[in-house]
Design a protein around this motif. Structure first.
Motif: not given
Length: 302
Positions: A126, A238, A199, A123-124, A234, A195-197, A130
């Motif tokens: 938040d 991005v 987006v 998971r990101d 976080e 970490r956000w994949g 992902l």
């Protein structure tokens, strides 16, 4: 030496609450103390939920607080072309692709995988799963059919390729609370956008996303100091990635404390938390609001 530029950028999709007052006043006071500029930006890319009536109420609340801003005000809904140009720049770099999986398909796939494997899906920051990629769930024929039929889709950033394209570690400068008497130095924060994949950068029916529009707007408006809530700390990773890919300047950042309710949850328009307008109607003054959010009793930007 150029003057600093601060901004407050709310979305008119509900009534402003104490959390908005905190962020607006921190930015407004910081601009005044530094001899800088204060801008108001209307983040209304969601043209369904954001309405003229809510915008008018928001402006009225801010004026009541004693906040003044430069005109004309930038409204994102009037500048979709700017975001389209930025998206095309990323597309030209081969960093954007269509994603056809629906939210339900992603949710069901994640639930199935977690039940099968007994492990949590990545998971990101938040907490959102992902994106697994269309090919993980759809056949080549199904992807081709959705593509040919121009099915609902989103445009996603190919995160792995984008990070590799930058080729060096990303960082941002996290400022101390914006008070004129502070002697603290800015901290260099390591940014990890991976970490956000992958987006979302835009949707079929909305030609931009928060991540894309905010970095474009800050650059076009010459914003030098981005002061916003810790819930966006976080996401800065991005934003720094997009700034580098698009050749945009890097502002300094500060992520201030949030106003929480009695359960520890941050205030939210969608949850119907007490609006500034309700406090006004109950007889509170702008000075009362400043006391409520801790100005004077503690460092307001901490």
């Amino acid at each position: 030496m150029s003057h600093p530029v601060y901004r407050f950028a709310p979305s008119p999709n509900g009534r402003l609450h104490l959390g908005h007052a905190l962020s607006a006043l921190i930015n407004f006071d910081a601009a005044g103390a530094s001899g800088g500029r204060f801008l108001l930006r209307i983040e209304d890319i969601d043209t369904t939920r954001c309405t003229p009536a809510l915008e008018a109420a928001m402006l009225d609340d801010l004026a009541w607080l004693g906040i003044a801003w430069e005109t004309p005000v930038r409204r994102q809904s009037a500048h979709f072309k700017d975001y389209r140009n930025a998206l095309e720049t990323l597309e030209d770099q081969g960093l954007v692709y269509r994603g056809y999986l629906t939210r339900r398909e992603i949710r069901d796939a994640v639930a199935s995988a977690e039940a099968r494997d007994g492990e949590h899906w990545p998971r990101d920051p938040d907490g959102a799963p992902l994106y697994p990629g269309d090919a993980a769930l759809l056949s080549a024929d199904e992807i081709a059919a959705r593509e040919a039929g121009d099915a609902p889709h989103v445009l996603r950033l190919d995160m792995k390729t984008a990070v590799a394209r930058v080729g060096e570690p990303l960082t941002w400068q996290e400022m101390p609370a914006p008070k004129a008497d502070t002697e603290k130095q800015a901290a260099t924060i390591a940014a990890d956008p991976a970490r956000w994949g992958d987006v979302v950068l835009a949707r079929k029916d909305t030609p931009t996303s928060y991540h894309l529009s905010v970095v474009v707007d800050d650059a076009l408006q010459g914003v030098t100091h981005v002061v916003r809530g810790r819930d966006l700390y976080e996401a800065t990773a991005v934003h720094r990635l997009l700034q580098v890919l698009l050749g945009l300047p890097q502002p300094a950042y500060h992520h201030h404390r949030l106003i929480l309710d009695e359960t520890g949850r941050k205030l939210s328009k969608s949850q119907g938390d007490t609006a500034l307008s309700a406090l006004r109607e109950a007889g509170e003054t702008p000075a009362d609001i400043r006391c409520r959010i801790g100005f004077g009793a503690r460092d307001p930007g901490s």
